[in-house]
Design a protein around this motif. Sequence first.
Motif, PDB file in Angstrom:
ATOM      1  N   UNK A  25      70.579 -34.174 -38.152  1.00  0.00           N
ATOM      2  CA  UNK A  25      69.746 -34.211 -39.351  1.00  0.00           C
ATOM      3  C   UNK A  25      70.556 -33.848 -40.595  1.00  0.00           C
ATOM      4  N   UNK A  26      71.712 -33.271 -40.389  1.00  0.00           N
ATOM      5  CA  UNK A  26      72.647 -32.891 -41.455  1.00  0.00           C
ATOM      6  C   UNK A  26      72.117 -31.753 -42.349  1.00  0.00           C
ATOM      7  N   UNK A  27      71.140 -31.005 -41.840  1.00  0.00           N
ATOM      8  CA  UNK A  27      70.671 -29.838 -42.605  1.00  0.00           C
ATOM      9  C   UNK A  27      71.809 -28.826 -42.778  1.00  0.00           C
ATOM     10  N   UNK A  37      81.039 -31.057 -42.341  1.00  0.00           N
ATOM     11  CA  UNK A  37      80.255 -31.787 -41.341  1.00  0.00           C
ATOM     12  C   UNK A  37      80.057 -30.878 -40.119  1.00  0.00           C
ATOM     13  N   UNK A  38      79.017 -31.126 -39.308  1.00  0.00           N
ATOM     14  CA  UNK A  38      78.828 -30.268 -38.121  1.00  0.00           C
ATOM     15  C   UNK A  38      80.029 -30.286 -37.181  1.00  0.00           C
ATOM     16  N   UNK A  39      80.705 -31.453 -37.068  1.00  0.00           N
ATOM     17  CA  UNK A  39      81.882 -31.533 -36.198  1.00  0.00           C
ATOM     18  C   UNK A  39      83.021 -30.631 -36.687  1.00  0.00           C
ATOM     19  N   UNK A  40      83.057 -30.411 -37.998  1.00  0.00           N
ATOM     20  CA  UNK A  40      84.181 -29.668 -38.579  1.00  0.00           C
ATOM     21  C   UNK A  40      83.971 -28.155 -38.522  1.00  0.00           C
ATOM     22  N   UNK A  41      82.716 -27.732 -38.488  1.00  0.00           N
ATOM     23  CA  UNK A  41      82.402 -26.327 -38.742  1.00  0.00           C
ATOM     24  C   UNK A  41      83.174 -25.380 -37.822  1.00  0.00           C
ATOM     25  N   UNK A  42      83.213 -25.687 -36.511  1.00  0.00           N
ATOM     26  CA  UNK A  42      83.855 -24.768 -35.567  1.00  0.00           C
ATOM     27  C   UNK A  42      85.347 -24.616 -35.819  1.00  0.00           C
ATOM     28  N   UNK A  43      85.981 -25.711 -36.190  1.00  0.00           N
ATOM     29  CA  UNK A  43      87.451 -25.712 -36.173  1.00  0.00           C
ATOM     30  C   UNK A  43      88.093 -25.805 -37.543  1.00  0.00           C
TER      31      UNK A  43
END
Lengths: 288, 60
Positions: free
Chosen positions: A234-236, A246-252
Amino acid sequence: MKRIRLIVQIIYTIITNGYAYGFLNGKIYQGNLKYVCVPGLNCYSCPGALASCPMGALQALLNRRGFQVPFAVLGFFFLFGSLLGRFVCGWLCPFGLLQDLLHKIPLFRKKKRLPLHHILKYGKYAVLILLAGAGSLFLLGGNFAKTPAFCKYLCPSGTFFGALPLLGSNALLRSQAGLLFFWKLGLLLAILLLSVKIYRPFCQYLCPLGAVYGWFNRFSLVQVRWEREQCTFCMACKKACPLDLEPEEISVSPECIRCGACADACPASCIHMGISAGKGASAPCQDQ
Amino acid sequence: MHTWKNNDKTDSAKSRLPIPGWTAGVLAGVLFLSMGAVRGEFTVIFQKAVMICLECIGIG
């Protein structure tokens, strides 16, 4: 989380800069706590500072004769970085707090990034290598002594937390302020003004300490985890992220300052901030 | 507060270190701090930090 973070930032800043006598008399703390560094960018010439700045300490060691590996500061970087990563930036940095507060001022249309962000974000690595590193090794001052180039020519934290209170309360220092001070004051004002519109411009583009801690983000103990399987895309989280990750980027991502806004915003609860007990960034999440 | 455990076999196989990365980092940090202490680097930091840094405040 937002309110807790603000409270932690304020309490941390007050505790680590709690030498009130220094503010009142234009002097700095000279006790034994200054043998150690705090995790965040915190000028040791701030009248209230109770410990040392890791970036100032790095340059002090590089300013020695010849070249010697600055093991003590590398030790602080590895210790704080491995445990916290850029959580330090988000929660434990007085200059980060200042920029956060300025960004709350309801002036201008807020933006998360500057144009050419994809290039400018590497500015902090250039500052680390060229100013804090090579600059401190090779640039010479007026007496041909090596000089802490980042502190001298750029650091706005030193100007705000060190120079302004000291010059305000010490007439002798005030009489010596010259061109260099006004250069640093101009830089500080530009960064503070920009902070009202852009989220943490100094942290995103110029801070060498952020460049160091960003490297640890992938494997630090404190982590933000995203569970792809539960994500509804949902990109919230991206909308809530002050750095537009982006959600993919957040962790790393080395840019993430672990503010926790994504975890708060996620309607599917698939982003969590907490302690990693696994072997690396790819470990899946389990509720405790 | 959450914790994560690496119970995924694929992830485990990919991992090169026998211990979590942050643990290796902390151990390296302690080693570097000890080496710095032996070489007297904390005294250098202390001596710089207890004097007003004129460069830091834009005078030096």
